[in-house]
Design a protein around this motif. Sequence first.
Motif, PDB file in Angstrom:
ATOM      1  N   ARG A  45      -2.180   0.179   6.303  1.00  0.00           N
ATOM      2  CA  ARG A  45      -1.730   1.401   5.470  1.00  0.00           C
ATOM      3  C   ARG A  45      -0.644   1.095   4.747  1.00  0.00           C
ATOM      4  O   ARG A  45      -0.478   1.331   3.794  1.00  0.00           O
ATOM      5  CB  ARG A  45      -1.718   2.529   6.668  1.00  0.00           C
ATOM      6  N   PRO A  46       0.486   0.716   5.516  1.00  0.00           N
ATOM      7  CA  PRO A  46       1.928   0.520   4.426  1.00  0.00           C
ATOM      8  C   PRO A  46       1.794  -0.399   3.496  1.00  0.00           C
ATOM      9  O   PRO A  46       2.390  -0.206   2.589  1.00  0.00           O
ATOM     10  CB  PRO A  46       2.871  -0.113   5.739  1.00  0.00           C
ATOM     11  N   GLU A  47       0.931  -1.345   3.431  1.00  0.00           N
ATOM     12  CA  GLU A  47       0.655  -2.392   2.311  1.00  0.00           C
ATOM     13  C   GLU A  47      -0.108  -1.361   1.261  1.00  0.00           C
ATOM     14  O   GLU A  47       0.504  -1.714   0.101  1.00  0.00           O
ATOM     15  CB  GLU A  47       0.057  -3.698   2.840  1.00  0.00           C
ATOM     16  N   LEU A  48      -1.016  -0.902   1.476  1.00  0.00           N
ATOM     17  CA  LEU A  48      -1.861  -0.319   0.490  1.00  0.00           C
ATOM     18  C   LEU A  48      -0.786   0.916   0.128  1.00  0.00           C
ATOM     19  O   LEU A  48      -1.016   0.885  -1.166  1.00  0.00           O
ATOM     20  CB  LEU A  48      -3.004   0.656   1.241  1.00  0.00           C
ATOM     21  N   VAL A  49      -0.071   1.598   0.803  1.00  0.00           N
ATOM     22  CA  VAL A  49       0.887   2.540   0.268  1.00  0.00           C
ATOM     23  C   VAL A  49       1.705   1.791  -0.771  1.00  0.00           C
ATOM     24  O   VAL A  49       2.047   2.431  -1.870  1.00  0.00           O
ATOM     25  CB  VAL A  49       1.618   3.310   1.434  1.00  0.00           C
TER      26      VAL A  49
END
Length: 174
Positions: A45-49
């Motif tokens: 999730r943090p990389e997608l964000v």
Amino acid sequence: MSLTFTLDPAVTPELRDGILDLWTDVSNAGGAVGFVPPVTRETVRPELVRHLVQMAEGRTRLLVGRDETGEVAAAAFLTANTHRLMTHWLWLYTVMVHPRHQGKGYGRDLLSAAEAAARTFDGIDAIRLTCRGGLGLERFYASCGYKEVGRVSDAIRVAPGDDRDDVTMLLPLT
């Protein structure tokens, strides 16, 4: 069946979750998309964000392929190079096809759609990408017209004692 590709789709919660599931599933199947399995959605999730923020800032564009049911089956990100002497090529990265669709030619379709998308950028003469050595990815990209233009040995450490080459590939558009 082939995929339906969209460049710069509206980022809805459904699309966000579809890309998150795609990225997690590709990673857990051993795909070289920035993670080493096992990963969870919360790991990805943090990389997608970060990618979504770059999209909102206009620095990154998203290409999504949907299958016949409308589910996200493939995706890639395109980013223009901001260095003033290198604005004539762009980066293609996080190139993903869902494991359930492997072997159907969707990877080639995704790269073809990415090439068409790159041609919509002003002044772009080439697409550049990097891939993790040791998986045969450079052979796949070469079969799609990309040329290996650089290699850094053992630059990617996927595990202690398991270092892979970082391979740079280029597709001229002119």
